[in-house]
Design a protein around this motif. Structure first.
Motif, short mmCIF file in Angstrom:
data_model
loop_
_atom_site.label_atom_id
_atom_site.label_comp_id
_atom_site.label_asym_id
_atom_site.label_seq_id
_atom_site.Cartn_x
_atom_site.Cartn_y
_atom_site.Cartn_z
N GLY A 21 -25.40 39.66 -7.53
CA GLY A 21 -24.56 40.85 -7.48
C GLY A 21 -23.73 40.93 -6.22
O GLY A 21 -22.57 41.33 -6.24
N VAL A 22 -24.31 40.56 -5.10
CA VAL A 22 -23.62 40.71 -3.83
C VAL A 22 -22.76 39.47 -3.53
O VAL A 22 -21.98 39.45 -2.58
N GLY A 23 -22.91 38.44 -4.37
CA GLY A 23 -22.05 37.27 -4.24
C GLY A 23 -22.54 36.24 -3.26
O GLY A 23 -21.75 35.51 -2.67
N LEU A 24 -23.85 36.17 -3.07
CA LEU A 24 -24.39 35.12 -2.20
C LEU A 24 -24.10 33.76 -2.82
O LEU A 24 -23.96 33.63 -4.04
N CYS A 25 -24.03 32.74 -1.98
CA CYS A 25 -23.83 31.40 -2.50
C CYS A 25 -24.54 30.41 -1.60
O CYS A 25 -24.96 30.75 -0.50
N THR A 51 -30.11 33.34 9.38
CA THR A 51 -30.52 32.80 8.09
C THR A 51 -29.36 32.71 7.09
O THR A 51 -29.39 31.88 6.19
N ILE A 52 -28.35 33.57 7.23
CA ILE A 52 -27.24 33.43 6.28
C ILE A 52 -26.26 32.37 6.74
O ILE A 52 -25.38 31.97 6.00
N ASP A 53 -26.44 31.85 7.95
CA ASP A 53 -25.69 30.69 8.43
C ASP A 53 -24.18 30.87 8.30
O ASP A 53 -23.53 30.26 7.45
N ILE A 54 -23.63 31.73 9.15
CA ILE A 54 -22.20 31.96 9.07
C ILE A 54 -21.48 31.30 10.24
O ILE A 54 -22.06 31.13 11.31
N SER A 108 -19.07 31.58 4.06
CA SER A 108 -19.61 32.44 5.13
C SER A 108 -19.25 33.90 4.90
O SER A 108 -20.07 34.79 5.08
N LEU A 109 -18.00 34.15 4.48
CA LEU A 109 -17.57 35.54 4.27
C LEU A 109 -18.39 36.18 3.16
O LEU A 109 -18.86 37.31 3.29
N CYS A 110 -18.61 35.42 2.07
CA CYS A 110 -19.36 35.98 0.95
C CYS A 110 -20.80 36.23 1.35
O CYS A 110 -21.40 37.23 0.96
N ASN A 111 -21.39 35.30 2.13
CA ASN A 111 -22.78 35.50 2.53
C ASN A 111 -22.92 36.65 3.53
O ASN A 111 -23.93 37.33 3.56
N LEU A 112 -21.88 36.83 4.34
CA LEU A 112 -21.92 37.93 5.31
C LEU A 112 -21.98 39.28 4.61
O LEU A 112 -22.56 40.23 5.14
N GLN A 113 -21.41 39.36 3.40
CA GLN A 113 -21.41 40.63 2.67
C GLN A 113 -22.83 41.10 2.39
O GLN A 113 -23.07 42.28 2.21
N ALA A 114 -23.77 40.15 2.34
CA ALA A 114 -25.15 40.54 2.03
C ALA A 114 -25.88 41.06 3.26
O ALA A 114 -26.95 41.64 3.14
#
Lengths: 339, 374
Positions: free
Chosen positions: B220-224, B364-367, B339-345
């Protein structure tokens, strides 16, 4: 006159100088040990193998600009580093470095003072230093130091209890609060208290790490979280005071551990005749060897372990160390009564 | 008289704290506005844009070949995969056939890049938790990857190492042996990291059940990328829509169970092993043949638009290019950076945890902020 004033004065100057030089070189040792663990070289530029690096560091700190934030509480801000440093240094007054020796017909003691409540003195003096950290963080009037000093006050107070509990067992075994008396008791019993009280020694070591803000309990100055912790707003010599105090405290904790648990200036197993040749090494050398061995473990731990989180640290202190230390006191008391 | 307002001496205001853009562990210039209740995070608001260089707009005024070196500057610790994603997008727009030899070389390069990127992640993530030694261990092996890249294309950070239609240079003689030797070294060093972290009580307490995100929430939040797979979602562009030579490679996609920070760590650690497996297969199987396809001298794709995604080390890296068929530069150029998509989480992950966990979760989200801001 000579024995009551001049000799103690010379002792004080010698010990103070020795402690400050040791602090400078402990910093270098820490950087070197960490570098070796991390497949690096460490300081190499100032002098051969960076041997003069501490001098360069001190000089740099001296000539740095001394900044007081505009919104800081100036008086408290100034006095906080002093409150931290002075107790760390005066704790050395009762630590026995050697058994004493005769020089030019005079009896030179191996410590500055042999107070009959030496251990109590160290506990109380060590407690004062915490105020400096709390005041330093609070008077900066800045958010990160405030968070750090909140952490520091909670952490140091809770670990102080566990550490003091372990000292109680030592007092029970030796029957004295005098630091010299405790070493003599270990000589009389023929065992270091580390062997007789392994649990207390373990708790003392963990508590010692926490009390000196060392990894894995270095939360008040967790660089990755709180920038520089309680001394974020400090610079120049005032920052150096905090820095000196931290390392001086490490030496205090190690010296106390050596005296209380590792037999002070005694050679290993002084009562075993086959090992009597170890007595040829002077007492102060044994003391230094043991203290540095203990300090090395501090540095080693820092290079190996990640950092605890604030709540986990409190849980470890209150749910494990303090009950265990109290239980240890009870068991020691029972054994003492029964045997 | 009863009153609901608390006594003035027990003032319980929220503390708003600014983490970054100058902060030791925000991995660049990320700024987080944290609302704290004591040490507990009530809310977190990431502020981005401190590293914005207008790469997308700039690309619309550069010709197609020049854009390759702009892509280097986005995720600057994984430049080769950035190149790969871009050149493949243009090849797709053009329907260009890339020689098999070039596709194998690209596979080797992009997996080497994954290893290098994960090494940097491992080191900084561990350092954020206070385990400084792992950082130096990670950088030590990353250096070996950079040496391999240097020997292949001459650069160590921004490689500019792919061209539309194939590869600019062939592999140097003896390079394959060195790559295989590196694989052995890296394989032998993995237990060292594991010894320091995987079974470490403190590390486990710091990462287990921290920042848990369920599979549904993650989608839902768009993690990848690895964070998505750590939540148990089977999604890997290398398997789902194979590119380069991944369809000929044998490898597994590691999946997590709980979706917490510890699982994300384990997933990435296993990806090291899978990457080494791919590198070994690819480098031993590099076929003979040309390295450059039949690409025209002047790149001027036919009118149309296309989207192409690859599995970059940090997640799904997509490029969207619109060509008007007349110009030598794209009409519209858009990047979907992982990175941008993972940062949203991040706000969702951070809420309710402590300040110390915030740095663990940023790690852990490695941006990479170069990619977030572009």
């Amino acid at each position: 006159m000579v024995e009551t004033v001049i000799v103690p004065l010379i002792m004080i100057v010698t010990v103070l100088a020795a402690v400050l030089v040791t602090v400078m070189y402990i910093v270098l040792l820490e950087r070197k040990v960490q570098a070796w663990v991390q497949v690096r070289l460490g300081p190499m530029r100032v002098g051969p193998h960076g041997i003069l690096q501490p001098l360069a560091d001190v000089l740099k700190l001296f000539i740095k600009e001394d900044i007081t934030p505009v919104r800081a509480d100036k008086w408290v801000f100034t006095v906080a580093p002093i409150i931290v440093l002075v107790p760390a240094l005066i704790a050395f007054a009762v630590i026995p470095f050697a058994s004493g020796l005769s020089l030019f017909g005079m009896n030179i003691p191996g410590r500055i003072a042999d107070v009959n409540v030496g251990l109590l003195y160290i506990i109380s003096v060590a407690g004062i230093g915490i105020y400096g950290i709390i005041l330093g963080g609070w008077s900066s009037n800045s958010k990160y130091p405030l968070l750090a000093s909140l952490r520091a006050s909670a952490q140091l107070i809770s670990y102080e209890i566990a550490v003091t509990m372990t000292l109680v067992t030592v007092i029970m075994l030796s029957g004295t609060l005098s630091m010299v008396g405790i070493v003599d008791a270990q000589l009389a019993k023929g065992w270091w208290f580390a062997f007789m009280q392994p649990v207390a020694f373990g708790i003392y070591f963990i508590g010692g790490l926490a009390e000196t803000n060392r990894a894995p309990f270095d939360l008040p100055e967790a660089e990755q979280e709180l920038v520089a912790g309680f001394h974020t707003e400090y610079s120049g010599m005032r920052f150096a005071f905090f820095f000196l105090a931290e390392y001086a405290n490490m030496i205090v904790v190690s010296s106390v551990a050596t005296t209380l648990f590792l037999g002070g200036w005694l050679a290993p197993f002084p009562n075993v005749p086959a090992l009597s040749f170890l007595g040829l090494v002077p007492g102060w050398a044994w003391f230094m060897l043991k203290t540095f061995g203990f300090l090395y473990v501090f540095l080693w731990v820092r290079a190996t372990l990640p950092r605890y989180r604030y709540d986990q640290l409190m849980r470890l202190g209150w749910k494990w160390l303090i009950p265990l230390a109290i239980l240890n006191v009870v068991v020691t008391g029972l054994l003492k009564v029964l045997f | 008289m009863h009153t609901d307002t608390p006594l003035p001496m027990f003032d319980t205001d929220e503390l708003v704290i600014n983490m970054g853009p100058q902060h030791p562990s925000t991995h660049g210039v990320l700024r987080l506005v944290l609302k704290l209740d004591g040490e507990r995070v009530i809310d977190c608001d990431p502020v981005i844009g401190y590293l914005h260089r207008g790469i997308e707009k700039l690309s619309e005024n550069r010709d197609y070949t020049q854009i390759i070196l702009l892509t280097d500057r986005m995720d600057y610790v994984a430049a080769a995969t950035n190149n790969l994603g871009y050149v493949q997008t243009i090849e797709k727009l053009y329907s260009l056939e890339v020689p098999r030899r070039a596709r194998y070389i690209r596979t080797v390069l992009s997996e080497l890049q994954r290893v290098a990127s994960h090494l940097l992640w491992l080191g900084t993530h561990a350092a954020d938790l206070g385990a400084l030694t792992v950082l130096l261990f990670g950088l030590r092996e990353r250096e070996l990857v950079l040496d391999l890249f240097e020997e292949y294309c001459g650069a160590r950070l921004t490689y500019n190492t792919m061209r539309i239609g194939g590869q600019p240079v062939d592999v140097p003689p003896g390079w394959d042996k060195k790559v295989l030797a590196f694989c052995d070294v890296q394989e032998s060093k993995l237990p060292e990291y594991e010894q320091l972290l995987t079974g470490n009580r403190i590390f486990m307490e710091r990462t287990k059940d921290i920042g848990v995100i369920t599979a549904a929430d993650a989608i839902g939040v768009g993690l990848c990328g690895p964070p998505l797979r750590a939540s148990g979602v089977y999604r890997d562009v290398r398997k789902d829509e194979p590119y380069a030579a991944y369809d000929e490679m044998e490898f597994d996609v590691p999946l997590g169970v709980r979706g917490d920070t510890y699982d994300r760590y384990l997933v990435r650690l296993e990806e090291f092993r899978q990457s080494l497996r791919i590198i070994r297969q690819a480098v031993q199987g590099i076929p003979e043949g040309p390295i450059m396809g039949k690409a025209p001298r002047l790149i001027k794709p036919p009118a149309g638009e296309t989207y192409h995604a690859i599995e970059a080390p940090k997640g799904e890296l997509g490029y969207f290019v619109v060509s008007d068929g007349k110009s030598v530069s794209p009409y519209r150029f858009r990047v979907r950076p992982p990175s941008l998509c993972n940062l949203q989480a991040l706000p969702q992950l951070v809420r309710g945890h402590l300040v110390a966990d915030v740095v663990a979760l940023i790690g852990t989200i490695d941006i990479v902020l170069g990619e977030v801001d572009r």
